[in-house]
Design an enzyme around this catalytic site. Structure first.
Site, PDB file in Angstrom:
ATOM      1  N   GLU A  51      21.270  -4.298  12.042  1.00  0.00           N
ATOM      2  CA  GLU A  51      22.068  -5.394  12.605  1.00  0.00           C
ATOM      3  C   GLU A  51      22.637  -5.096  13.992  1.00  0.00           C
ATOM      4  O   GLU A  51      23.838  -5.230  14.218  1.00  0.00           O
ATOM      5  CB  GLU A  51      23.185  -5.779  11.617  1.00  0.00           C
ATOM      6  N   ASN A  97      16.394  -3.294  11.849  1.00  0.00           N
ATOM      7  CA  ASN A  97      16.503  -4.292  10.774  1.00  0.00           C
ATOM      8  C   ASN A  97      17.635  -5.261  11.124  1.00  0.00           C
ATOM      9  O   ASN A  97      18.690  -4.845  11.604  1.00  0.00           O
ATOM     10  CB  ASN A  97      16.856  -3.519   9.486  1.00  0.00           C
TER      11      ASN A  97
HETATM   12  C1  XIL Z   1      25.490  -5.321   0.828  1.00  0.00           C
HETATM   13  C2  XIL Z   1      25.490  -4.739  -0.583  1.00  0.00           C
HETATM   14  O1  XIL Z   1      24.508  -5.384  -1.344  1.00  0.00           O
HETATM   15  C3  XIL Z   1      26.852  -4.909  -1.215  1.00  0.00           C
HETATM   16  O2  XIL Z   1      26.914  -4.260  -2.477  1.00  0.00           O
HETATM   17  C4  XIL Z   1      27.930  -4.340  -0.302  1.00  0.00           C
HETATM   18  O3  XIL Z   1      29.205  -4.606  -0.844  1.00  0.00           O
HETATM   19  C5  XIL Z   1      27.834  -4.950   1.079  1.00  0.00           C
HETATM   20  O4  XIL Z   1      26.528  -4.758   1.594  1.00  0.00           O
HETATM   21  N1  XIL Z   1      22.849  -6.739   4.969  1.00  0.00           N
HETATM   22  C6  XIL Z   1      22.588  -5.410   4.720  1.00  0.00           C
HETATM   23  C7  XIL Z   1      22.951  -4.809   3.417  1.00  0.00           C
HETATM   24  O5  XIL Z   1      21.919  -4.757   5.540  1.00  0.00           O
HETATM   25  O6  XIL Z   1      23.281  -3.460   3.522  1.00  0.00           O
HETATM   26  C8  XIL Z   1      24.073  -5.561   2.761  1.00  0.00           C
HETATM   27  O7  XIL Z   1      24.265  -5.022   1.449  1.00  0.00           O
HETATM   28  C9  XIL Z   1      23.776  -7.041   2.712  1.00  0.00           C
HETATM   29  C10 XIL Z   1      23.626  -7.594   4.112  1.00  0.00           C
END
Ligand code: XIL
Length: 446
Positions: free
Chosen positions: A155, A196
């Site tokens: 991100e 990503n």
């Molecule tokens: C999310 C997880 O699924 C949750 O359990 C946590 O609380 C927050 O993060 N983008 C991403 C992931 O790259 O790492 C995120 O995962 C969801 C959004």
């Protein structure tokens, strides 16, 4: 990741009998076998602490890649500077190896789920660069040869495609991205290194920014192998440009992957919404299959009982291919049918258009046109929709139409199931209404 062609494809093709969707018996095969036969991996995010019993059995049987949902994030592995805790991450990597699965390492450098010593520290550029590259080196070295793909940077972009002012972006500018990749490559030359992001799935300002970033990185000789598209999608909103978007990145000479697919809906889930979700999952799977350099597809949790959506999007959920009791949902069949031997890749094969032909006090005549927008003939079709204002179907022609509550399902009759590429079929019905007669809220074809 390269495409793996095995004998499985031929065996499966021989075993399948053409049915309504052309491929219904593929629904019984493990997803990982279907994916393997099409040359892609099928992954899931998992929660390490849940990897026992039926959860573990399904993860192992259906998927050939796993991504730790949280266990490899900076805040999990290095909560205190220089003190690493690998228990959660080790557990998932061990599980993957025990079940012949690949691992997507997620994630090394991200603005979120950072330990506070990083996020709230006061950094000179040199100090932060050293802390970041040390972290990357330590984590990638730990799993050298055991993690197949790393989300090195997660991100990095704002919605408009510019560099996010995270602690890394604000302190180091874009150079942090290149430095993170170089450190990762040095620590494990065999791992595939990905950038990503989310909301880059279709063509738009943010994916344009990603495209430009990847181009710059490649021009600088930065060791980047792939681009991950998270694909946290909303029901009915798979970007129509997804395949074209994946392809333009692949044409830069990098792999692409769908890394965190989920398709959320406003709760409660209904039959019509789940049918729409099935078509959406199939469309994303087909987009990956259509692009040779799409290495694989990962769902962000395979069961609704292990999905982040209800916590982060209140009122929404049911976003994954299995329900809370680990029973397969229509979405799972959507993936299976798209992966089945013989299903053409590319955009989903049909669209439905709904019109009211005439209306009178208490009644109306409706018409739906099913159009084959794919490249192969449809060998059967099903249209689902949902009525928002209590309309009830009384009688139909040129289709079998059934209604349960607000949800309507129309299927082809024997004489109009086959629709050539580019062709269309129309069916009609009489129905009742009271008060108002708004169009369906959900309308899908599959
Ligand atoms: C999310 C997880 O699924 C949750 O359990 C946590 O609380 C927050 O993060 N983008 C991403 C992931 O790259 O790492 C995120 O995962 C969801 C959004």
């Amino acid at each position: 990741m390269f495409r793996r062609l095995t004998a499985t494809a031929a065996l499966l093709a021989a075993a399948l009998t053409p049915t309504l969707a052309g491929t219904a018996s593929a629904a019984d095969a493990p997803l990982r076998e279907l994916a393997d036969a099409r040359g892609i991996y099928l992954g899931t995010a998992v929660t390490g602490g849940k990897l026992t019993g039926a959860y573990a059995d399904t993860a192992a049987a259906q998927f050939d890649s796993v991504t730790p949902g949280n266990e490899m994030k900076w805040g999990s592995v290095e909560p205190v500077r220089g003190q690493y805790s690998w228990t959660g991450a080790d557990r998932i990597v061990d599980f993957a190896e025990a079940h012949g699965q690949e691992v997507r390492g997620h994630t090394l450098v991200w603005h979120s789920q950072l330990p506070s010593w990083v996020e709230n520290g006061t950094w000179t550029p040199d100090a932060l660069r050293t802390v970041m590259t040390d972290h990357v080196t330590t984590e990638v070295s730990r799993y050298k040869g055991r993690v197949d793909h790393w989300d090195v940077v997660n991100e990095p972009l704002n919605e408009d495609g510019t560099l996010r002012r995270s602690v890394f972006g604000a302190t180091l500018g874009e150079s942090y991205v290149a430095d993170a990749f170089r450190a990762a490559r040095a620590a494990d030359p065999a791992a595939k290194l990905y950038v990503n992001d989310y909301s880059t799935d279709g063509i738009g300002a943010k994916s344009d920014g990603m495209y430009a970033l990847v181009k710059r990185l490649l021009a600088q000789g930065v060791p980047i192998d792939g681009v991950g598209f998270q694909a946290h999608l909303i029901l009915g909103q798979v970007p129509s440009t997804m395949e074209a978007n994946l392809r333009r990145f692949a044409d830069l000479g990098v792999d692409v992957a769908i890394t965190e697919l989920d398709i959320r809906m406003t709760l409660p889930a209904t039959e019509a919404k789940l049918a729409r979700q099935k078509a959406d999952y199939a469309a994303v799977t087909r987009a990956c299959l259509a692009v040779t350099r799409c290495a694989g597809l990962t769902v962000w949790g395979f069961t609704d009982s292990d999905s982040w959506i209800p916590d982060f999007f209140p009122g929404e959920g049911a976003a994954t291919p299995y329900d809370e009791n680990l029973s397969p949902k229509p979405a799972r069949a959507g993936i299976a049918e798209a992966l089945a031997p013989g299903t053409p890749p590319g955009p989903a094969g049909c669209t439905a258009a709904y019109t009211v032909q005439s209306q009178w006090g208490g009644g109306f005549t409706g018409q739906v046109t099913v159009r084959n927008t794919g490249t192969a003939p449809l060998t059967g079709w099903r249209v689902v929709w949902e009525y928002p204002a209590g309309q009830r179907i009384a009688q139909a022609w040129n289709a079998t139409v059934a209604q349960t509550g607000t949800a309507v399902t129309a299927t082809n009759l024997p004489y109009n199931g086959t629709v050539p590429a580019g062709g269309s079929v129309t069916f009609g019905f009489n129905a009742s209404w009271a008060g108002s007669n708004p169009p369906p809220t959900v309308l899908g074809c599959g």
